[in-house]
Design a protein around this motif. Sequence first.
Motif, mmCIF file in Angstrom:
data_model
loop_
_atom_site.group_PDB
_atom_site.id
_atom_site.type_symbol
_atom_site.label_atom_id
_atom_site.label_comp_id
_atom_site.label_asym_id
_atom_site.label_seq_id
_atom_site.Cartn_x
_atom_site.Cartn_y
_atom_site.Cartn_z
ATOM 1 N N THR A 327 0.849 -1.184 0.000
ATOM 2 C CA THR A 327 0.000 0.000 0.000
ATOM 3 C C THR A 327 0.891 1.243 0.000
ATOM 4 O OG1 THR A 327 -0.130 -0.176 2.411
ATOM 5 C CG2 THR A 327 -1.945 -1.138 1.133
ATOM 6 N N LEU A 328 0.347 2.380 -0.437
ATOM 7 C CA LEU A 328 1.157 3.586 -0.625
ATOM 8 C C LEU A 328 1.884 4.024 0.641
ATOM 9 C CD1 LEU A 328 -1.117 5.767 -2.933
ATOM 10 C CD2 LEU A 328 1.027 4.628 -3.541
ATOM 11 N N ASP A 329 1.266 3.827 1.805
ATOM 12 C CA ASP A 329 1.906 4.269 3.037
ATOM 13 C C ASP A 329 3.133 3.440 3.393
ATOM 14 O OD1 ASP A 329 0.438 1.991 3.588
ATOM 15 O OD2 ASP A 329 -0.243 2.669 5.549
ATOM 16 N N GLN A 330 3.343 2.310 2.689
ATOM 17 C CA GLN A 330 4.510 1.476 2.943
ATOM 18 C C GLN A 330 5.620 1.665 1.904
ATOM 19 O OE1 GLN A 330 3.350 -2.699 4.361
ATOM 20 N NE2 GLN A 330 1.462 -2.054 3.347
ATOM 21 N N ILE A 331 5.397 2.572 0.938
ATOM 22 C CA ILE A 331 6.336 2.753 -0.161
ATOM 23 C C ILE A 331 7.060 4.085 0.006
ATOM 24 C CG2 ILE A 331 6.560 3.005 -2.664
ATOM 25 C CD1 ILE A 331 4.028 1.289 -2.908
ATOM 26 N N PRO A 332 8.401 4.109 -0.092
ATOM 27 C CA PRO A 332 9.147 5.368 0.048
ATOM 28 C C PRO A 332 8.743 6.392 -1.002
ATOM 29 C CG PRO A 332 10.629 3.462 0.085
ATOM 30 C CD PRO A 332 9.276 2.954 -0.312
ATOM 31 N N GLY A 333 8.851 7.667 -0.651
ATOM 32 C CA GLY A 333 8.515 8.722 -1.592
ATOM 33 C C GLY A 333 9.447 8.763 -2.776
ATOM 34 N N GLU A 334 10.727 8.477 -2.549
ATOM 35 C CA GLU A 334 11.720 8.406 -3.622
ATOM 36 C C GLU A 334 12.198 6.965 -3.727
ATOM 37 O OE1 GLU A 334 12.604 10.822 -5.644
ATOM 38 O OE2 GLU A 334 11.296 12.293 -4.662
ATOM 39 N N ILE A 335 12.093 6.403 -4.911
ATOM 40 C CA ILE A 335 12.463 4.997 -5.079
ATOM 41 C C ILE A 335 13.054 4.799 -6.468
ATOM 42 C CG2 ILE A 335 10.134 4.345 -5.869
ATOM 43 C CD1 ILE A 335 10.554 1.688 -4.332
ATOM 44 N N THR A 336 14.098 3.973 -6.556
ATOM 45 C CA THR A 336 14.798 3.730 -7.816
ATOM 46 C C THR A 336 14.697 2.262 -8.183
ATOM 47 O OG1 THR A 336 16.372 5.493 -7.307
ATOM 48 C CG2 THR A 336 17.008 3.920 -9.021
ATOM 49 N N TYR A 337 14.457 1.990 -9.447
ATOM 50 C CA TYR A 337 14.312 0.615 -9.908
ATOM 51 C C TYR A 337 15.668 -0.074 -10.009
ATOM 52 C CZ TYR A 337 13.424 -3.331 -13.033
ATOM 53 O OH TYR A 337 13.370 -4.575 -13.591
ATOM 54 N N ASP A 338 15.751 -1.295 -9.488
ATOM 55 C CA ASP A 338 16.944 -2.142 -9.573
ATOM 56 C C ASP A 338 16.544 -3.438 -10.259
ATOM 57 O OD1 ASP A 338 19.176 -3.733 -9.277
ATOM 58 O OD2 ASP A 338 19.486 -3.252 -7.160
ATOM 59 N N ALA A 339 17.024 -3.646 -11.472
ATOM 60 C CA ALA A 339 16.589 -4.786 -12.292
ATOM 61 C C ALA A 339 17.252 -6.095 -11.911
ATOM 62 C CB ALA A 339 16.871 -4.492 -13.768
ATOM 63 N N ARG A 340 18.307 -6.048 -11.083
ATOM 64 C CA ARG A 340 19.137 -7.250 -10.908
ATOM 65 C C ARG A 340 18.397 -8.434 -10.298
ATOM 66 N NH1 ARG A 340 23.969 -5.112 -7.475
ATOM 67 N NH2 ARG A 340 22.258 -3.876 -6.599
ATOM 68 N N LYS A 341 17.488 -8.178 -9.377
ATOM 69 C CA LYS A 341 16.807 -9.281 -8.707
ATOM 70 C C LYS A 341 15.903 -10.043 -9.674
ATOM 71 C CE LYS A 341 14.857 -10.260 -4.155
ATOM 72 N NZ LYS A 341 14.403 -9.662 -2.877
ATOM 73 N N ARG A 342 15.162 -9.295 -10.503
ATOM 74 C CA ARG A 342 14.295 -9.944 -11.501
ATOM 75 C C ARG A 342 15.121 -10.681 -12.550
ATOM 76 N NH1 ARG A 342 11.621 -6.328 -14.509
ATOM 77 N NH2 ARG A 342 10.086 -7.847 -15.222
ATOM 78 N N GLU A 343 16.223 -10.091 -12.973
ATOM 79 C CA GLU A 343 17.073 -10.742 -13.972
ATOM 80 C C GLU A 343 17.652 -12.041 -13.427
ATOM 81 O OE1 GLU A 343 19.869 -7.713 -14.851
ATOM 82 O OE2 GLU A 343 18.535 -6.628 -16.234
ATOM 83 N N ALA A 344 18.112 -12.017 -12.182
ATOM 84 C CA ALA A 344 18.670 -13.220 -11.577
ATOM 85 C C ALA A 344 17.608 -14.304 -11.426
ATOM 86 C CB ALA A 344 19.284 -12.884 -10.217
ATOM 87 N N TYR A 345 16.404 -13.901 -11.037
ATOM 88 C CA TYR A 345 15.336 -14.880 -10.887
ATOM 89 C C TYR A 345 15.043 -15.576 -12.203
ATOM 90 C CZ TYR A 345 10.787 -16.966 -10.071
ATOM 91 O OH TYR A 345 9.751 -17.858 -9.998
ATOM 92 N N ARG A 346 14.963 -14.826 -13.287
ATOM 93 C CA ARG A 346 14.666 -15.431 -14.579
ATOM 94 C C ARG A 346 15.738 -16.436 -14.993
ATOM 95 N NH1 ARG A 346 12.884 -10.160 -15.781
ATOM 96 N NH2 ARG A 346 14.808 -9.669 -16.883
ATOM 97 N N GLU A 347 16.988 -16.147 -14.661
ATOM 98 C CA GLU A 347 18.052 -17.096 -14.982
ATOM 99 C C GLU A 347 17.912 -18.386 -14.170
ATOM 100 O OE1 GLU A 347 21.854 -15.267 -14.678
ATOM 101 O OE2 GLU A 347 21.459 -13.776 -16.228
ATOM 102 N N VAL A 348 17.576 -18.233 -12.895
ATOM 103 C CA VAL A 348 17.411 -19.412 -12.049
ATOM 104 C C VAL A 348 16.212 -20.252 -12.498
ATOM 105 C CG1 VAL A 348 16.866 -20.196 -9.713
ATOM 106 C CG2 VAL A 348 18.530 -18.374 -10.050
ATOM 107 N N VAL A 349 15.103 -19.583 -12.790
ATOM 108 C CA VAL A 349 13.877 -20.314 -13.093
ATOM 109 C C VAL A 349 13.947 -21.006 -14.453
ATOM 110 C CG1 VAL A 349 12.469 -18.581 -14.305
ATOM 111 C CG2 VAL A 349 11.391 -20.146 -12.711
#
Length: 492
Positions: A327-349
């Motif tokens: 929910t919005l109250d749990q998300i920081p006001g400033e946030i940057t996307y980091d692709a590495r976790k999704r990329e690593a998951y796709r390689e593992v799966v």
Amino acid sequence: MSAPTISLESLTSTTSLDQLLATAKSSGCTSSSCGASTKPDDMDSAIWAKIKDHPCYSEEAHHYFARMHVAVAPACNIQCNYCNRKYDCANESRPGVVSEKLTPDQALRKVIAVANEVPQLSVLGIAGPGDACYDWKKTKATFERIAREIHDIKLCISTNGLALPDHVAELVDMNVDHVTITINMVDPEIGAKIYPWIFYDNRRYTGIEAARILHERQMLGLEMLTARGILTKVNSVMIPGVNDEHLIEVNKWVKERGAFLHNVMPLISDPAHGTYYGLTGQRGPRALELKALQDRLEGGAKLMRHCRQCRADAVGLLGDDRGQEFTLDQIPGEITYDARKREAYREVVARERGDHVAAKSEAIEIVKAACGGSLHVAVATKGGGRINEHFGHAKEFQVYEASPKGITYVAHRKVEQYCRGGVGEEATLDGVIAALDGIDVVLCAKIGECPKNQLMEAGIRATDAYGYDYIETAIGALYAAKFGVELLAATA
């Protein structure tokens, strides 16, 4: 040297980025080199590329990949007798329900937060809570912002189809290659029983005239999408006594116009939801009624059977909604996307999927060789194609049918969680047993003696002997044990 065993059980939001990257590196595979065998032989490579990581368009993919819906489109141009978009409950799972509506900028923040924490995320959809095509400015603005930040996420919309033809060209320009249209009728007389009114071309229409206009626009939109190579899934709500028999005709129409999938869903009509059908006592179909209709539709448009009728703000794997974590109250006001976790998951799966497909093929051959009757199996699973959920913790069971045709996924059965705080509730277990009507065997990672015995008294065998095995491997073994023995006895 053989590659290390990969456990998807640990690849959750609690996995650190360093752990995930290390697992991907140790697996020795890349998304371009592993898992290629998962493509069906009879499927075009271009189609496979579009659906292989899409949990709604591929039953196999839904074991591994997650979707996210952002609730940016609250306005709607039709009224359905099964819909009440004002209803909001964090524990209710059905289309149109949201906990908070988002602006396009808020949606971008939320998508980045989810993408950073849920490595399984592969698809972003806009499914309301109104209509994505009618509330088009917000839909378009959201997609434009997210596409600039996350380049590899698939974009989808869900629509009633009335405004769809006006935006097909823009969908193509934005590389939206998956669209869901809800089509409940092709006969306006039946449509008039489902839709009280529509708002089209600055006018409100009612009755058969409204249903006729909606039907014509839905067919036009479907044909336009097909002509442009956009994959279309058609959702149909099964309403007993209203359109249940008519959905056979709907299936024929949408197949002729190029629909990739047809998803027949049960009507949800709890009076507490405040819908017209709920308040007037219109019942939904029983699980076996839904399956019987789906079975009659085999041979027409390809069926989707693993739909969960998601909320308009759903997050996570199908059947495991994590929306309340973001929910919005749990998300920081400033946030940057980091692709590495999704990329690593796709390689593992990728490697895991290849192994799963090989195990599934072997199990299907075992079932076909036994050549017995039908076996219906309910599975407690948290994903990954494995039997990895405790019976008492399950909130749904995935149902498979084994027969001389092979092993097929046929449905899911939602249940109330039986075990809470280490204690099982008798009344809850009665409800679980009722939900498992027609099931021969339950497979789970663990089950206590008490629920196992009560299931047995109801004629349902439950076992944890195949815990953490692939689902199809366990079903193949069960089928061979049952019908292989019968076959040997018959030929002795």
